[in-house]
Scaffold this motif. Structure first.
Motif, PDB file in Angstrom:
ATOM      1  N   ARG A   1     -15.833  -0.033   2.093  1.00 21.29           N
ATOM      2  CA  ARG A   1     -14.873   0.479   3.087  1.00 21.29           C
ATOM      3  C   ARG A   1     -14.767   2.002   3.019  1.00 21.29           C
ATOM      4  O   ARG A   1     -13.664   2.564   2.915  1.00 21.29           O
ATOM      5  CB  ARG A   1     -13.500  -0.153   2.882  1.00 21.29           C
ATOM      6  CG  ARG A   1     -13.518  -1.645   3.126  1.00 21.29           C
ATOM      7  CD  ARG A   1     -12.409  -2.058   4.042  1.00 21.29           C
ATOM      8  NE  ARG A   1     -12.479  -3.489   4.298  1.00 21.29           N
ATOM      9  CZ  ARG A   1     -11.974  -4.063   5.369  1.00 21.29           C
ATOM     10  NH1 ARG A   1     -11.377  -3.339   6.287  1.00 21.29           N
ATOM     11  NH2 ARG A   1     -12.069  -5.349   5.555  1.00 21.29           N
TER      12      ARG A   1
ATOM     13  N   GLY B   1     -13.008   3.062  -0.052  1.00 22.97           N
ATOM     14  CA  GLY B   1     -11.626   2.628   0.141  1.00 22.97           C
ATOM     15  C   GLY B   1     -10.886   2.398  -1.164  1.00 22.97           C
ATOM     16  O   GLY B   1     -11.479   2.361  -2.240  1.00 22.97           O
TER      17      GLY B   1
ATOM     18  N   ARG C   1       0.047   2.662   0.876  1.00 24.11           N
ATOM     19  CA  ARG C   1      -0.358   3.184   2.185  1.00 24.11           C
ATOM     20  C   ARG C   1      -0.499   4.706   2.111  1.00 24.11           C
ATOM     21  O   ARG C   1      -1.480   5.277   2.569  1.00 24.11           O
ATOM     22  CB  ARG C   1       0.654   2.790   3.258  1.00 24.11           C
ATOM     23  CG  ARG C   1       0.164   3.083   4.677  1.00 24.11           C
ATOM     24  CD  ARG C   1       1.259   2.988   5.714  1.00 24.11           C
ATOM     25  NE  ARG C   1       1.605   1.615   6.058  1.00 24.11           N
ATOM     26  CZ  ARG C   1       2.771   1.036   5.771  1.00 24.11           C
ATOM     27  NH1 ARG C   1       3.706   1.697   5.118  1.00 24.11           N
ATOM     28  NH2 ARG C   1       3.004  -0.211   6.123  1.00 24.11           N
TER      29      ARG C   1
ATOM     30  N   GLY D   1      -3.542   6.093   0.652  1.00 16.38           N
ATOM     31  CA  GLY D   1      -4.760   5.912   1.437  1.00 16.38           C
ATOM     32  C   GLY D   1      -5.426   4.558   1.260  1.00 16.38           C
ATOM     33  O   GLY D   1      -6.602   4.392   1.616  1.00 16.38           O
TER      34      GLY D   1
ATOM     35  N   TYR E   1      -6.519   0.732   2.021  1.00 16.85           N
ATOM     36  CA  TYR E   1      -6.708  -0.014   3.277  1.00 16.85           C
ATOM     37  C   TYR E   1      -5.990  -1.357   3.226  1.00 16.85           C
ATOM     38  O   TYR E   1      -5.802  -2.009   4.242  1.00 16.85           O
ATOM     39  CB  TYR E   1      -8.195  -0.177   3.628  1.00 16.85           C
ATOM     40  CG  TYR E   1      -8.992  -1.071   2.708  1.00 16.85           C
ATOM     41  CD1 TYR E   1      -9.640  -0.561   1.592  1.00 16.85           C
ATOM     42  CD2 TYR E   1      -9.116  -2.441   2.972  1.00 16.85           C
ATOM     43  CE1 TYR E   1     -10.374  -1.386   0.746  1.00 16.85           C
ATOM     44  CE2 TYR E   1      -9.854  -3.262   2.133  1.00 16.85           C
ATOM     45  CZ  TYR E   1     -10.476  -2.726   1.020  1.00 16.85           C
ATOM     46  OH  TYR E   1     -11.201  -3.562   0.179  1.00 16.85           O
ATOM     47  N   LYS E   2      -5.598  -1.785   2.003  1.00 17.73           N
ATOM     48  CA  LYS E   2      -4.799  -3.015   1.886  1.00 17.73           C
ATOM     49  C   LYS E   2      -4.038  -3.005   0.572  1.00 17.73           C
ATOM     50  O   LYS E   2      -4.338  -2.233  -0.349  1.00 17.73           O
ATOM     51  CB  LYS E   2      -5.680  -4.269   1.972  1.00 17.73           C
ATOM     52  CG  LYS E   2      -6.585  -4.499   0.769  1.00 17.73           C
ATOM     53  CD  LYS E   2      -7.312  -5.859   0.848  1.00 17.73           C
ATOM     54  CE  LYS E   2      -8.293  -6.017  -0.320  1.00 17.73           C
ATOM     55  NZ  LYS E   2      -9.034  -7.285  -0.295  1.00 17.73           N
TER      56      LYS E   2
ATOM     57  N   TYR F   1      -3.000  -5.860   5.215  1.00 14.64           N
ATOM     58  CA  TYR F   1      -3.975  -4.824   5.595  1.00 14.64           C
ATOM     59  C   TYR F   1      -3.270  -3.752   6.402  1.00 14.64           C
ATOM     60  O   TYR F   1      -2.418  -4.040   7.240  1.00 14.64           O
ATOM     61  CB  TYR F   1      -5.103  -5.442   6.427  1.00 14.64           C
ATOM     62  CG  TYR F   1      -6.145  -6.165   5.570  1.00 14.64           C
ATOM     63  CD1 TYR F   1      -5.841  -7.388   4.983  1.00 14.64           C
ATOM     64  CD2 TYR F   1      -7.398  -5.605   5.331  1.00 14.64           C
ATOM     65  CE1 TYR F   1      -6.765  -8.033   4.167  1.00 14.64           C
ATOM     66  CE2 TYR F   1      -8.329  -6.250   4.520  1.00 14.64           C
ATOM     67  CZ  TYR F   1      -8.008  -7.468   3.964  1.00 14.64           C
ATOM     68  OH  TYR F   1      -8.921  -8.105   3.155  1.00 14.64           O
ATOM     69  N   PHE F   2      -3.653  -2.508   6.141  1.00 18.60           N
ATOM     70  CA  PHE F   2      -3.021  -1.395   6.858  1.00 18.60           C
ATOM     71  C   PHE F   2      -3.794  -1.002   8.113  1.00 18.60           C
ATOM     72  O   PHE F   2      -3.237  -0.427   9.016  1.00 18.60           O
ATOM     73  CB  PHE F   2      -2.885  -0.183   5.929  1.00 18.60           C
ATOM     74  CG  PHE F   2      -1.996  -0.445   4.738  1.00 18.60           C
ATOM     75  CD1 PHE F   2      -0.733  -1.002   4.911  1.00 18.60           C
ATOM     76  CD2 PHE F   2      -2.411  -0.138   3.468  1.00 18.60           C
ATOM     77  CE1 PHE F   2       0.092  -1.256   3.817  1.00 18.60           C
ATOM     78  CE2 PHE F   2      -1.599  -0.371   2.365  1.00 18.60           C
ATOM     79  CZ  PHE F   2      -0.345  -0.932   2.553  1.00 18.60           C
ATOM     80  N   ASP F   3      -5.114  -1.272   8.111  1.00 18.93           N
ATOM     81  CA  ASP F   3      -5.889  -0.847   9.299  1.00 18.93           C
ATOM     82  C   ASP F   3      -6.137  -1.995  10.253  1.00 18.93           C
ATOM     83  O   ASP F   3      -5.835  -3.127   9.980  1.00 18.93           O
ATOM     84  CB  ASP F   3      -7.217  -0.185   8.866  1.00 18.93           C
ATOM     85  CG  ASP F   3      -7.997  -1.032   7.862  1.00 18.93           C
ATOM     86  OD1 ASP F   3      -7.556  -2.170   7.536  1.00 18.93           O
ATOM     87  OD2 ASP F   3      -9.030  -0.539   7.381  1.00 18.93           O
TER      88      ASP F   3
END
Lengths: 130, 130
Positions: free
Chosen positions: A59, A62, A94, A97, A99-100, B128-130
């Protein structure tokens, strides 16, 4: 430590061992955060939880927030403190940075974490050494 | 990165971004290990997996090994490479003094991880944030 004992086995611990581990965790800075909610009138720790930020290659390099050891003191339950702890750790992930954000729990806790905006997306496998 | 693409979304990545993340992960030393099995004849990466060692206060300042991103190249499946990766990461966690090793997976992978000596002990929740 007394509060963590409501979650699992805490074991014995000297002040020196505690300090050493505290320093180790502190050295990770924002990559390992422990959230604590204190009851101002009694000075008791009412709730706690932690998050470890894992850095991956996938990711696009990520990051993933791993939420761990969320527990609310039996005396302070029913005040949505657990939800506040999870929200704080989620917001931190969050901001870092990620992504989850993920966590493992028992099936009985599924509804609580759904209220925190999470979904069940797999199972946890584990192997104990002791 | 090509192999990780068989597991999930890898996204784009410059050499510079890769190097920076490599340095970050390397700085954790034995606390974040990436295992790679290379096919000597082709030079291709046949299998990979990683483990992050989390330091806790509970269980007398216990540690937990979090196994992540285990994947075997489709070309090299059926050779028990996945089991070897998991065993390597499990052994590393034990040597690092962890009291358990854990991972999250889909229900379909349950039987494979049981063969690696693990048991299903909970569910994974994620946001998930995205």
């Amino acid at each position: 430590m007394e509060l963590l004992g409501q979650l699992t086995v805490t074991g014995s611990l000297t002040d020196e061992e505690f300090d050493r581990r505290f320093q180790e965790i502190s050295s990770y800075g924002d990559d390992h955060l422990i959230c604590v909610i204190e009851d101002e009138s009694s000075g008791k720790i009412a709730a706690t939880g932690s998050v470890v930020i894992e850095k991956k290659f996938l990711r696009s390099c990520g990051k993933v927030g791993h939420i761990e050891d969320v527990v609310v003191d039996s005396e302070f339950r029913g005040k949505h403190l657990g939800k506040r702890v999870v929200e704080f750790l989620t917001d931190h992930s969050r901001e870092m940075g990620c992504y989850k954000v993920i966590l493992d729990c028992s099936v009985e806790k599924k509804v609580f974490y759904e209220k925190c905006g999470m979904l069940n997306r797999g199972i946890q496998m584990s192997k104990y050494f002791d």
